[in-house]
Design a protein around this motif. Structure first.
Motif, PDB file in Angstrom:
ATOM      1  N   GLU A   1      -1.669   8.399   1.411  1.00 18.45           N
ATOM      2  CA  GLU A   1      -1.282   9.612   2.129  1.00 18.45           C
ATOM      3  C   GLU A   1      -0.786   9.320   3.547  1.00 18.45           C
ATOM      4  O   GLU A   1       0.164   9.931   4.022  1.00 18.45           O
ATOM      5  N   GLY A   2      -1.421   8.361   4.201  1.00 18.00           N
ATOM      6  CA  GLY A   2      -1.070   8.079   5.587  1.00 18.00           C
ATOM      7  C   GLY A   2       0.289   7.438   5.779  1.00 18.00           C
ATOM      8  O   GLY A   2       0.896   7.583   6.849  1.00 18.00           O
ATOM      9  N   ASN A   3       0.791   6.677   4.782  1.00 15.70           N
ATOM     10  CA  ASN A   3       2.081   6.005   4.964  1.00 15.70           C
ATOM     11  C   ASN A   3       3.111   6.412   3.910  1.00 15.70           C
ATOM     12  O   ASN A   3       4.188   5.826   3.815  1.00 15.70           O
ATOM     13  N   GLU A   4       2.787   7.428   3.101  1.00 19.79           N
ATOM     14  CA  GLU A   4       3.647   7.843   1.998  1.00 19.79           C
ATOM     15  C   GLU A   4       5.049   8.222   2.468  1.00 19.79           C
ATOM     16  O   GLU A   4       6.057   7.789   1.889  1.00 19.79           O
TER      17      GLU A   4
ATOM     18  N   ALA B   1       6.650   7.371   5.219  1.00 16.82           N
ATOM     19  CA  ALA B   1       7.393   6.254   5.795  1.00 16.82           C
ATOM     20  C   ALA B   1       7.766   5.212   4.751  1.00 16.82           C
ATOM     21  O   ALA B   1       8.848   4.607   4.825  1.00 16.82           O
ATOM     22  N   ARG B   2       6.902   5.001   3.764  1.00 12.80           N
ATOM     23  CA  ARG B   2       7.152   3.934   2.794  1.00 12.80           C
ATOM     24  C   ARG B   2       8.081   4.367   1.670  1.00 12.80           C
ATOM     25  O   ARG B   2       8.693   3.513   1.016  1.00 12.80           O
ATOM     26  N   THR B   3       8.218   5.661   1.427  1.00 13.95           N
ATOM     27  CA  THR B   3       9.068   6.129   0.328  1.00 13.95           C
ATOM     28  C   THR B   3      10.504   5.610   0.434  1.00 13.95           C
ATOM     29  O   THR B   3      11.048   5.096  -0.556  1.00 13.95           O
TER      30      THR B   3
ATOM     31  N   SER C   1       0.845  -1.192   0.000  1.00 13.59           N
ATOM     32  CA  SER C   1       0.000   0.000   0.000  1.00 13.59           C
ATOM     33  C   SER C   1       0.886   1.250   0.000  1.00 13.59           C
ATOM     34  O   SER C   1       1.976   1.262   0.576  1.00 13.59           O
ATOM     35  N   TYR C   2       0.425   2.296  -0.668  1.00  9.77           N
ATOM     36  CA  TYR C   2       1.157   3.563  -0.719  1.00  9.77           C
ATOM     37  C   TYR C   2       0.113   4.670  -0.812  1.00  9.77           C
ATOM     38  O   TYR C   2      -0.381   5.002  -1.888  1.00  9.77           O
TER      39      TYR C   2
ATOM     40  N   GLU D   1      11.614   2.908   1.747  1.00  4.13           N
ATOM     41  CA  GLU D   1      11.610   1.467   1.456  1.00  4.13           C
ATOM     42  C   GLU D   1      11.587   1.229  -0.055  1.00  4.13           C
ATOM     43  O   GLU D   1      12.326   0.383  -0.581  1.00  4.13           O
TER      44      GLU D   1
END
Length: 298
Positions: free
Chosen positions: A60-63, A65-67, A57-58, A69
């Motif tokens: 607004e809420g995890n954008e 933090a996940r970028t 998942s990507y 990775e």
């Protein structure tokens, strides 16, 4: 070798609008980053494909933090496909952070072009499309919304906005207040879907229509501000502006050129106004001197 980040446009309504490359990229990517994995599953089922890569998942809420990775995956040689719920990633959707991070690391970024609500609404609006600007979503708070609209009140280009259906009436009312009741606009609803509707008319008329309640995904297109034409300035004001610049240290020739540029007038017109004022001042001074001399001789 680093990998490749692929931004893929997805249908905004009609699934048959999906480009052939979208299915190929979804099936072959090492990692598929999706704004909503459930909607991605429905999309892949409709296209008849199964992603071979890892799905994450990507949104607004995890954008944020996940970028990192995903950048690490890209740096290791992975092909990462980014899709959002509808339309192009990064256009009022997640994606900008990842693109910026990839570019910073010299990682290749490419795209699978796809449907766009912005361009579709522009094309259907009946308003000028040779020059336009996309403003995304307006602020939710009334005061901030009015402030944002006032910033572009004199914008000559056609304006495009996204809006939630439950805020459309307030937005159109605010646009009527700032842009004027007669400014032309188009409300595009449910583009490419079964109940697609494009409502065109003056802002005041559209605001009254929207007050009854509107459903669906909304794109609003608003005509740019009319050309006000050159500023009307009389000769006295032109002379005053030149004098102010001269008093500030500018040479007369430079002051005349600057005032002419500001007013959108030929330099000769400003020069003639300055000369006429100078001649009038001399004539007035001469008249006073002659009057004083005549009085003194009595």
């Amino acid at each position: 070798m680093t990998g490749t980040l692929v931004l893929a446009g997805t249908p905004i309504g009609d699934i048959s609008d999906a480009p052939p490359r979208l299915a190929e990229e979804l099936a072959g990517a090492d990692v598929v980053a999706a704004e909503d994995t459930r909607r991605l599953r429905r999309l892949t089922q409709a296209l008849g494909i199964t992603p071979k890569g890892r799905v994450v998942s990507y949104f607004e809420g995890n954008e944020a933090a996940r970028t990192p990775e995903l950048v690490e995956e890209l740096a290791g040689g992975a092909r990462v496909l980014l899709v959002t719920d509808a339309g192009m990633p990064s256009v009022s959707d997640p994606g900008y952070r990842l693109v910026a991070a990839a570019v910073e690391q010299d990682i290749r970024v490419t795209a699978v072009p796809g449907p766009s609500a912005v361009l579709t609404a522009l094309a259907l609006s009946g308003l000028p499309v040779d020059r336009f600007c996309f403003e995304g979503f307006l602020p939710r708070k009334a005061g901030e919304r009015l402030g944002r609209l006032r910033e572009v009140a004199d914008e000559r280009r056609t304006l495009v906005y996204f809006e939630a259906p439950h805020r459309l009436d307030d937005t159109l009312a605010a646009m009527t207040e700032v842009f004027g009741a007669g400014r032309r606009a188009a409300v595009c609803r449910e583009l490419t879907k079964t109940y697609e509707e494009v409502r065109r008319g003056p802002l005041a008329e559209l605001a009254a229509w929207a007050a009854e309640g509107v459903r669906g995904e909304i794109t609003v297109v608003v005509e740019g501000a009319p050309d006000k034409g050159p500023e009307e300035i009389d000769d006295a004001e032109l002379v005053r502006r030149v004098r102010v610049r001269e008093e500030a240290g500018e040479r007369r020739k430079e002051a005349i050129a600057a005032v002419a540029a500001e007013a959108g007038l030929p330099k000769r017109q400003v020069f003639d106004a300055v000369v006429a004022a100078k001649n009038a001042s001399r004539a007035e001074s001469a008249g006073r001197a002659e009057s004083a001399g005549s009085t003194g001789g009595r």
